[in-house]
Design a protein around this motif. Structure first.
Motif: not given
Length: 173
Positions: A39-46
């Motif tokens: 979730x943290x990686x997805x948020x960072x990429x978004x």
């Protein structure tokens, strides 16, 4: 004599239970951490895509700067037309005035584009730093998982070994 055998059996069972429970808890924790990490990686990429690939002309500061130049151009053109009525303006003077306004607009857009380039470099640098921080956190978690698994396995192994070594093998009378 039966009591030591029972205690040895209990120690062995506790060792086995401790090992299995530790492994199951570790697996459950690892699964939850994996979801949080993803979730943290997805948020960072978004965040990166949203900021890096945004149109700098859609930014409210950019729109305000362009609007100020447009308003200034309109006001100057209106004033020049009013003066031209009195002084007798020529078409060449109107063209020169429009050209000056276009140069002003071009300067504003070029400055906005230059600022956008610097902003993209900052966004890119922040994205790289965030990814490094996520990788470091993952490395620390894996290291901790490894130490905890070794500790649980070692403790369980020691309890089972003590139980096996403490058992009286053979017949008792």
């Amino acid at each position: 004599m039966a009591l030591p055998m029972i205690m040895t059996g209990i120690n062995g069972a506790l060792g086995l239970y401790s090992t299995v429970k530790g492994l199951m808890d570790s697996a459950e924790s690892k699964k939850k951490q994996g979801k949080l990490r993803q979730a943290a990686q997805n948020e960072e990429n978004a965040w990166y895509r949203r900021n890096y690939y945004s149109n700098f002309m859609d930014d409210s500061a950019s729109k305000a700067a362009i609007k100020r130049v447009e308003n200034t151009m309109r006001r100057n053109n209106a004033q020049e037309r009013a003066r031209g009525v009195i002084t007798g303006s020529t078409p060449e003077m109107a063209l020169a005035r429009n050209e000056q306004g276009l140069r002003s607009m071009e300067n504003v857009v070029n400055n906005l584009a230059a600022n956008n380039g610097a902003q993209k470099k900052n966004i890119d640098m922040a994205h790289k730093q965030n990814n490094i921080a996520l990788m470091n956190a993952e490395q620390q978690r894996l290291s901790l998982d490894e130490r905890m698994a070794k500790s649980a396995a070692s403790n369980g192994y020691n309890l089972m070994q003590n139980a096996l070594l403490g058992a009286k093998w053979g017949k008792e009378r």
